[in-house]
Design a protein around this motif. Structure first.
Motif, mmCIF file in Angstrom:
data_model
loop_
_atom_site.group_PDB
_atom_site.id
_atom_site.type_symbol
_atom_site.label_atom_id
_atom_site.label_comp_id
_atom_site.label_asym_id
_atom_site.label_seq_id
_atom_site.Cartn_x
_atom_site.Cartn_y
_atom_site.Cartn_z
ATOM 1 N N SER A 1 47.636 43.475 46.438
ATOM 2 C CA SER A 1 47.006 44.364 47.409
ATOM 3 C C SER A 1 46.488 45.610 46.693
ATOM 4 N N ASP B 1 46.151 37.877 53.967
ATOM 5 C CA ASP B 1 47.421 37.183 54.159
ATOM 6 C C ASP B 1 47.731 37.025 55.638
ATOM 7 N N LEU B 2 48.851 36.406 55.934
ATOM 8 C CA LEU B 2 49.189 36.083 57.319
ATOM 9 C C LEU B 2 49.433 37.319 58.173
ATOM 10 N N ASP B 3 49.737 38.456 57.537
ATOM 11 C CA ASP B 3 49.935 39.714 58.260
ATOM 12 C C ASP B 3 48.653 40.527 58.380
ATOM 13 N N GLY B 4 47.546 40.029 57.828
ATOM 14 C CA GLY B 4 46.278 40.738 57.887
ATOM 15 C C GLY B 4 46.029 41.657 56.702
ATOM 16 N N THR B 5 46.945 41.689 55.731
ATOM 17 C CA THR B 5 46.765 42.518 54.535
ATOM 18 C C THR B 5 45.771 41.847 53.602
ATOM 19 N N LYS C 1 44.411 41.038 50.080
ATOM 20 C CA LYS C 1 44.867 40.969 48.695
ATOM 21 C C LYS C 1 43.719 40.452 47.855
ATOM 22 N N SER D 1 51.141 31.405 50.812
ATOM 23 C CA SER D 1 51.849 32.649 51.097
ATOM 24 C C SER D 1 53.337 32.327 51.244
ATOM 25 N N GLU E 1 57.038 32.932 52.265
ATOM 26 C CA GLU E 1 57.705 33.681 53.329
ATOM 27 C C GLU E 1 58.905 34.477 52.827
ATOM 28 N N LEU F 1 56.926 36.945 49.541
ATOM 29 C CA LEU F 1 55.668 37.481 50.077
ATOM 30 C C LEU F 1 54.507 37.440 49.091
ATOM 31 N N SER G 1 51.572 28.546 54.436
ATOM 32 C CA SER G 1 52.754 29.393 54.283
ATOM 33 C C SER G 1 53.997 28.530 54.207
#
Length: 130
Positions: free
Chosen positions: A25, A60-64, A66, A86, A88, A91, A119
């Protein structure tokens, strides 16, 4: 032919990508070079590297967002048609260059970008007692 400036900050960012096996990130990159430049400069460098097809963005799955180094940037046609994994537990996100996603869309849609993320648990976390 377009020429690009090589600054100390850009060189530092490229070195970080050269050493990393996972996507990073903006914050992870900035923490490694905060004594060299400010956060905005890191964003500008990342945008330039994306535009120059040296790195690519992964959400990524959280919207971050990278960034990962491209391993095929010397090819004439440059697309990022591969999956990402990704983990779990740790991370981390890794590019799975050999996994090519496939999809079928209606004829009147045009795909410009693919973000295919799987994931689960990565091999490092599976083999350790984290």
């Amino acid at each position: 032919m377009k020429t690009t400036r090589n600054t100390t900050a850009k060189t530092a960012v490229l070195e970080i990508f050269g050493k990393s096996k996972t996507a990073l990130s903006h914050t992870e990159i900035y923490k490694q070079i905060e004594e060299i430049c400010d956060r905005v400069t890191v964003y500008r460098i990342l945008d330039r590297l994306v535009n120059d097809d040296i790195v690519h963005k992964i959400v990524d799955l959280d919207g971050t967002v990278k960034y990962a180094k491209c391993h095929h940037h010397a090819q004439r046609v440059h697309i990022h048609n591969h999956a990402h994994f990704s983990c779990e537990k740790c991370l981390e996100i890794t590019c799975l260059e050999s996994v090519k996603p496939s999809y079928i869309i209606p004829h009147n849609y045009k795909v410009n970008d693919i973000n295919f993320t799987l994931s689960g648990i990565c091999p490092n976390c599976s083999n350790s007692n984290i």
